[in-house]
Design a protein around this motif. Structure first.
Motif, mmCIF file in Angstrom:
data_model
loop_
_atom_site.group_PDB
_atom_site.id
_atom_site.type_symbol
_atom_site.label_atom_id
_atom_site.label_comp_id
_atom_site.label_asym_id
_atom_site.label_seq_id
_atom_site.Cartn_x
_atom_site.Cartn_y
_atom_site.Cartn_z
ATOM 1 N N GLY A 86 47.935 48.317 56.831
ATOM 2 C CA GLY A 86 47.129 48.906 57.899
ATOM 3 C C GLY A 86 45.706 48.398 57.862
ATOM 4 N N ARG A 87 44.757 49.257 58.212
ATOM 5 C CA ARG A 87 43.347 48.847 58.312
ATOM 6 C C ARG A 87 42.577 49.048 57.019
ATOM 7 N NH1 ARG A 87 41.766 52.993 62.473
ATOM 8 N NH2 ARG A 87 39.658 52.218 62.065
ATOM 9 N N ALA A 88 43.198 49.654 56.022
ATOM 10 C CA ALA A 88 42.457 50.032 54.812
ATOM 11 C C ALA A 88 42.645 49.028 53.676
ATOM 12 C CB ALA A 88 42.895 51.413 54.356
ATOM 13 N N ASP A 89 41.600 48.893 52.885
ATOM 14 C CA ASP A 89 41.647 48.184 51.606
ATOM 15 C C ASP A 89 41.189 49.167 50.534
ATOM 16 O OD1 ASP A 89 42.329 45.826 52.878
ATOM 17 O OD2 ASP A 89 40.257 45.082 52.934
ATOM 18 N N VAL A 90 41.653 48.942 49.311
ATOM 19 C CA VAL A 90 41.141 49.705 48.176
ATOM 20 C C VAL A 90 40.475 48.719 47.221
ATOM 21 C CG1 VAL A 90 41.720 51.141 46.182
ATOM 22 C CG2 VAL A 90 42.827 51.573 48.376
ATOM 23 N N VAL A 91 39.224 48.999 46.885
ATOM 24 C CA VAL A 91 38.439 48.125 46.013
ATOM 25 C C VAL A 91 38.262 48.819 44.667
ATOM 26 C CG1 VAL A 91 36.247 46.924 45.709
ATOM 27 C CG2 VAL A 91 37.231 47.179 48.004
ATOM 28 N N MET A 92 38.626 48.125 43.585
ATOM 29 C CA MET A 92 38.408 48.626 42.236
ATOM 30 C C MET A 92 36.977 48.271 41.822
ATOM 31 S SD MET A 92 41.518 49.317 42.711
ATOM 32 C CE MET A 92 42.091 47.776 43.400
ATOM 33 N N GLU A 93 36.196 49.296 41.493
ATOM 34 C CA GLU A 93 34.753 49.102 41.330
ATOM 35 C C GLU A 93 34.252 49.723 40.033
ATOM 36 O OE1 GLU A 93 31.613 49.401 44.727
ATOM 37 O OE2 GLU A 93 31.714 51.390 43.794
ATOM 38 N N LYS A 94 33.309 49.051 39.399
ATOM 39 C CA LYS A 94 32.622 49.578 38.219
ATOM 40 C C LYS A 94 31.207 49.969 38.591
ATOM 41 C CE LYS A 94 34.819 47.145 34.339
ATOM 42 N NZ LYS A 94 34.583 46.201 33.202
ATOM 43 N N GLN A 95 30.798 51.153 38.103
ATOM 44 C CA GLN A 95 29.404 51.580 38.216
ATOM 45 C C GLN A 95 28.973 52.075 36.848
ATOM 46 O OE1 GLN A 95 28.771 54.463 41.318
ATOM 47 N NE2 GLN A 95 28.775 52.923 42.941
#
Length: 401
Positions: A86-95
């Protein structure tokens, strides 16, 4: 020395003894499971070699508090993005020290969810949980080692990220040694409430050997004693008791009368598992994932033996999973070369056959229940699991010719 002085000295001796015992108990009380359990590090005092080797096993790493050192996935662009149909992406992120799965819709951040708990050692895969409102939920993106990348978690939709799958304490019962949970009752509804990240990660010594505080106390006070006291020795258990101890977690997910954490070595599995619809009658219909006990029990090797159990082949204290020769040598204890029980395949020399019985008679087969959709793939990839149905697999025999 008069009687009063003698009495005073006796009182001092008793007090010292009691304080010493209390000191040992205070160390044991550090375990959140209660006073019957010893501090985990106390096992290393007398069993350091076993303790150290076990620390590298998949059992010891079956769960963890999420962090940079426990999550195996890629957090660097472009390998940190999972694209949905679909229109979504999931980004794995470090903070800093925190890890997140961030939902992006049409290039804009829509939501973010933290990595709180890891399930899986990372040998094949890892999946992740986040904590919210005193409940745990599974994150939609898992790390899949065969694909060397992020994958849609098993059973999740392929066209959008799903964040509302509740994870109950039964999952922690086989992936950890303790999780802090309480039940909240409203009418006929029972809801489990968890404390955030409060758990004993992995399967520790006392999950298999039982509470050890009394054992540690005794041997601390009696260092010369060589015979183990106040601990369950696997060698003293019956065959069915040994099998039950492993089958608690290696016979599939089933409803329980009592929490898995309360199971002690020597207990009957039937006292814990609620009977359900019978399994398929044919062993070949059982999925290779999670049904190791049922598959083994259907094998002729098991049926023709009065003693065979899981530890006949597995040493749980060390990592042996890639050493097929070690496992094959254990097969030789019953299938000796030149004996009628030895492999009947004539296309290879006996010396070659002895090196690897496992890949032929216990092949890694695709799971039908655990499949992961890798990034930008249209069909899911099944997890391959070594079957515990020991048998002759004709297709593999043909490949050997």
């Amino acid at each position: 020395m008069n009687k009063r002085q003698i009495l005073f000295m006796l009182c001092i001796a008793v007090a010292v003894g009691l304080l010493s015992r209390c000191s040992n108990r205070s160390a044991a009380a550090a375990d959140p499971r209660g006073n019957a359990f010893a501090d985990a590090a106390s096992c290393a005092q007398c069993h350091k070699a076993v303790y150290d080797s076990y620390a590298s096993t998949a059992h010891a790493h079956s769960s963890a508090v999420a962090g940079g050192g426990t999550v195996k996935g890629n957090f660097n662009a472009p390998g940190n993005v999972f694209h949905f149909a679909g229109r979504a992406d999931v980004v794995m992120e470090k903070q800093g020290e925190e890890l997140f799965q961030k939902v992006m819709v049409d290039g804009k951040e829509a939501a973010r969810y933290p990595f709180d708990v890891v399930f899986g050692s990372g040998r094949k895969a890892q999946t992740f949980l986040y904590w919210r409102n005193e409940q745990y939920f599974q994150l939609p993106i898992s790390w899949f080692v065969p694909a060397d990348g992020w994958a849609n978690s098993p059973g999740f939709p392929a066209d959008h990220p799903k964040f509302d799958r509740v994870i109950p304490s039964t999952c922690f019962g086989c992936h950890s040694s303790m999780v802090k949970v309480r039940e909240e009752v409203k009418g006929v509804t029972i809801t489990e409430k968890f404390a955030k990240r409060e758990m004993i990660a992995g399967i520790d010594c006392q999950r298999c050997h039982g509470p050890a505080a009394a054992h540690v106390d005794f041997h601390t006070e009696n260092p010369a004693a060589k015979e183990p006291h106040h601990i369950t020795l696997m060698d003293t258990l019956s065959r069915i008791q040994r099998l039950d101890a492993c089958a608690l977690c290696h016979s599939g997910l089933k409803p329980l009368y009592k929490p898995a954490f309360t199971f002690k070595p020597g207990d009957k599995l039937s006292d814990f598992i609620i009977p359900t619809v019978p399994f398929p009658q044919k062993p070949t219909q059982l999925d290779v994932h999670g049904n190791q006990m049922q598959l083994l029990a259907a094998s002729q090797c098991f049926l023709q033996s009065k003693t065979m159990n899981c530890s006949s082949c597995h040493n749980p204290h060390v990592t042996e999973r890639t050493n097929m020769q070690t496992f094959s040598q254990r097969c030789m204890t019953c299938h000796e070369p030149e004996s009628p029980q030895f492999c009947k395949h004539t296309g290879k020399p006996s010396a070659v056959l002895q090196q690897n019985c496992i890949d032929c008679h216990m092949p890694a087969l695709p799971s039908g229940s655990i499949t992961l959709l890798a990034n930008r793939k249209e069909s899911p990839t099944p997890d391959s699991v070594r079957t515990h149905l020991i048998a002759v697999y004709e297709e593999l025999v043909k490949k050997m010719d």
